[in-house]
Design a protein around this motif. Structure first.
Motif, mmCIF file in Angstrom:
data_model
loop_
_atom_site.group_PDB
_atom_site.id
_atom_site.type_symbol
_atom_site.label_atom_id
_atom_site.label_comp_id
_atom_site.label_asym_id
_atom_site.label_seq_id
_atom_site.Cartn_x
_atom_site.Cartn_y
_atom_site.Cartn_z
ATOM 1 N N UNK A 1 0.888 -1.093 -0.213
ATOM 2 C CA UNK A 1 -0.057 -0.096 0.011
ATOM 3 C C UNK A 1 0.885 1.344 0.070
ATOM 4 N N UNK A 2 2.239 1.052 -0.232
ATOM 5 C CA UNK A 2 3.029 2.273 -0.216
ATOM 6 C C UNK A 2 2.655 3.302 -1.295
ATOM 7 N N UNK A 3 3.067 4.386 -1.251
ATOM 8 C CA UNK A 3 3.017 5.554 -2.215
ATOM 9 C C UNK A 3 3.608 6.680 -1.647
ATOM 10 N N UNK A 4 3.400 7.909 -2.506
ATOM 11 C CA UNK A 4 3.958 9.049 -1.952
ATOM 12 C C UNK A 4 2.900 9.953 -1.479
ATOM 13 N N UNK A 5 2.874 10.339 -0.137
ATOM 14 C CA UNK A 5 2.225 11.000 0.632
ATOM 15 C C UNK A 5 2.948 11.615 1.809
ATOM 16 N N UNK A 6 2.312 12.486 2.481
ATOM 17 C CA UNK A 6 3.198 13.181 3.666
ATOM 18 C C UNK A 6 3.757 12.090 4.769
ATOM 19 N N UNK A 7 4.854 12.496 5.068
ATOM 20 C CA UNK A 7 5.588 11.563 6.225
ATOM 21 C C UNK A 7 4.568 11.620 7.400
ATOM 22 N N UNK A 8 3.915 12.604 7.827
ATOM 23 C CA UNK A 8 2.996 12.803 8.902
ATOM 24 C C UNK A 8 1.919 11.861 8.774
ATOM 25 N N UNK A 9 1.206 11.622 7.609
ATOM 26 C CA UNK A 9 0.098 10.550 7.411
ATOM 27 C C UNK A 9 0.840 9.085 7.772
ATOM 28 N N UNK A 10 1.995 8.810 7.530
ATOM 29 C CA UNK A 10 2.402 7.459 7.869
ATOM 30 C C UNK A 10 2.772 7.296 9.343
ATOM 31 N N UNK A 11 3.113 8.477 9.912
ATOM 32 C CA UNK A 11 3.143 8.328 11.370
ATOM 33 C C UNK A 11 1.914 8.491 12.110
ATOM 34 N N UNK A 12 1.182 8.988 11.396
ATOM 35 C CA UNK A 12 -0.600 9.013 12.184
ATOM 36 C C UNK A 12 -1.083 7.425 11.997
ATOM 37 N N UNK A 13 -0.958 6.851 10.840
ATOM 38 C CA UNK A 13 -1.368 5.564 10.844
ATOM 39 C C UNK A 13 -0.660 4.569 11.844
ATOM 40 N N UNK A 14 0.439 4.720 12.215
ATOM 41 C CA UNK A 14 1.192 4.232 13.015
ATOM 42 C C UNK A 14 0.764 4.286 14.426
ATOM 43 N N UNK A 15 0.644 5.607 14.868
ATOM 44 C CA UNK A 15 0.089 5.907 16.110
ATOM 45 C C UNK A 15 -1.502 5.298 16.434
ATOM 46 N N UNK A 16 -2.128 5.433 15.305
ATOM 47 C CA UNK A 16 -3.552 4.909 15.498
ATOM 48 C C UNK A 16 -3.608 3.420 15.907
ATOM 49 N N UNK A 17 -2.681 2.728 15.415
ATOM 50 C CA UNK A 17 -2.481 1.201 15.665
ATOM 51 C C UNK A 17 -1.938 0.818 16.777
ATOM 52 N N UNK A 18 -0.620 1.225 16.796
ATOM 53 C CA UNK A 18 0.591 0.733 18.054
ATOM 54 C C UNK A 18 -0.146 1.577 19.370
ATOM 55 N N UNK A 19 -0.437 2.669 19.351
ATOM 56 C CA UNK A 19 -0.525 3.373 20.484
ATOM 57 C C UNK A 19 -1.908 3.712 20.835
ATOM 58 N N UNK A 20 -2.831 2.634 20.691
ATOM 59 C CA UNK A 20 -4.253 3.049 21.313
ATOM 60 C C UNK A 20 -4.555 1.625 21.946
ATOM 61 N N UNK A 21 -5.659 1.715 22.799
ATOM 62 C CA UNK A 21 -6.502 0.721 23.188
ATOM 63 C C UNK A 21 -7.333 -0.054 22.228
ATOM 64 N N UNK A 22 -6.986 -1.108 21.803
ATOM 65 C CA UNK A 22 -7.611 -1.666 20.628
ATOM 66 C C UNK A 22 -9.307 -1.822 21.165
ATOM 67 N N UNK A 23 -9.578 -2.008 22.224
ATOM 68 C CA UNK A 23 -11.133 -2.025 22.542
ATOM 69 C C UNK A 23 -11.886 -0.945 22.497
#
Ligand SMILES: Nc1ncnc2c1ncn2[C@@H]1O[C@H](COP(=O)(O)OP(=O)(O)OP(=O)(O)O)[C@@H](O)[C@H]1O
Ligand SMILES: N[C@@H](CCO)C(=O)O
Length: 323
Positions: free
Chosen positions: A219-241
């Motif tokens: 799913x890679x492509x050219x986009x803002x670096x910040x979007x990539x970081x945000x995607x990580x935060x939304x998965x790695x750094x949340x309570x999944x419930x």
């Protein structure tokens, strides 16, 4: 079961020998994964490789992804490195399908990450962004704003009024944001755009695991670096419930990113908005996979309501990281 195409030992061996990597001693289908056929390949040199036959992506689409992986691997980023034949070609054909042979990353997934894991992901993400700056090929993020604009109207007929209002309002917000000078000034380049917990490997003793690689770049492509970081935060750094952000993990990830690749004032300011964008992206794709499955799909759709909760959380409790 992710062996959609059976590969014989002879077929795998023909490729491995052609690449000058010895002979195959064992071939084992990989059960997980939902898009491609994957095999672990062992050779008489005691090396382990992963053979992927692409079931959806075509010969025309694959060079962007495979050359990006090679580019990053050559710059020391731990990602699967597609192996070339004597003419330098990294996209091969096995059983009539496009195929690649990459090194096997050691370890496994960290599905219950700690601060330590989040820090390492943030640090390596920043290194990957910097290493991608001189990647010459271009492809936009095919799951970016244009795709949301096209797809949200397709999924809203399946949604209740509440959810529909949320997704439509968010789309208006993101369209507006995308035209602002602050957004347009964000640093951009090749991004992974799907770096969830199951696309990163860690290896080592419990509590001391080291990141051994990022994979699944399709799913890679050219986009803002910040979007990539945000995607990580939304998965790695949340309570999944609940979708709630776990601030100490998020701070650890962003601080590690910022140490490697100092964030601009615009990036810091737009981080909460980009975390909303990340939630919208995966809510939309999950709704789309759920309500409009592709032909006799092998996809087991993920729960879309998870990202509805994540988006509600990001809107209700915007989080700013302070350096
Ligand atoms: N280079 C690699 N090194 C080690 N393990 C790998 C590698 N590539 C894939 N795997 C293993 O194979 C599994 C399936 O791969 P992957 O998740 O890429 O499947 P897919 O069907 O291609 O994509 P999807 O993530 O959409 O299901 C992974 O969970 C991982 O365990
Ligand atoms: N990471 C995606 C699926 C694969 O792109 C999701 O969780 O919806």
């Amino acid at each position: 079961m992710a062996v959609f195409t059976e590969v014989s030992l002879d077929a795998a061996n023909a490729l491995v020998e052609r690449l000058g990597l010895g002979s195959v001693t064992a071939l084992r289908g990989i059960a997980s994964g939902i898009e491609n056929t994957n095999y672990f390949v062992t050779t008489d040199r005691d090396q382990q490789w992963v053979l992927t036959l692409f079931e959806r992506l075509t010969f025309e689409q694959l060079p962007f992804y495979l050359h990006l992986m090679k580019h990053l691997a050559e710059r020391g980023i731990p990602v699967p490195d597609p192996q070339a034949d004597t003419s330098g070609e990294i996209l091969h054909t096995v059983c009539g399908k496009p195929a690649a042979l990459v090194n096997k990353l050691s370890g496994g997934h960290q599905l219950a990450p700690s601060i330590w894991h989040c820090q390492q992901v943030g640090q390596m993400l920043a290194r990957m962004h910097l290493a991608g700056r001189d990647y010459p090929r271009h492809q936009p993020n095919l799951r970016g704003l244009d795709w949301w604009v096209e797809t949200v109207p397709v999924v809203v007929p399946y949604m209740d009024a509440n959810a529909r209002r949320l997704i439509e309002d968010e789309l208006v917000f993101q369209r507006h944001l995308a035209e602002t000078s602050a957004y347009l000034a964000l640093p951009r380049g090749p991004v992974h755009a799907d770096l969830f917990r199951d696309n990163v490997m860690f290896d080592g003793l419990p509590g001391h695991e080291k990141l051994t690689g990022f994979f699944d770049f399709y799913f890679a492509g050219v986009d803002t670096w910040l979007f990539d970081l945000a995607v990580c935060l939304n998965d790695w750094c949340i309570d999944l419930d609940t979708g709630r952000l776990i601030e100490e993990r998020a701070s650890a990830m962003v601080a590690a990113y910022d140490t490697e690749c100092p964030m601009s004032a615009d990036e810091l300011r737009l981080l909460p908005a980009m975390m909303r964008a990340g939630a919208l992206r995966f809510w939309t794709s999950r709704l789309w996979d759920f309500h409009l499955p592709r032909e006799a799909s092998m996809l087991k759709p993920h729960d879309p309501t998870h990202f509805e909760r994540v988006l509600r959380e990001r809107v209700a409790n915007p989080w700013h990281w302070v350096r």
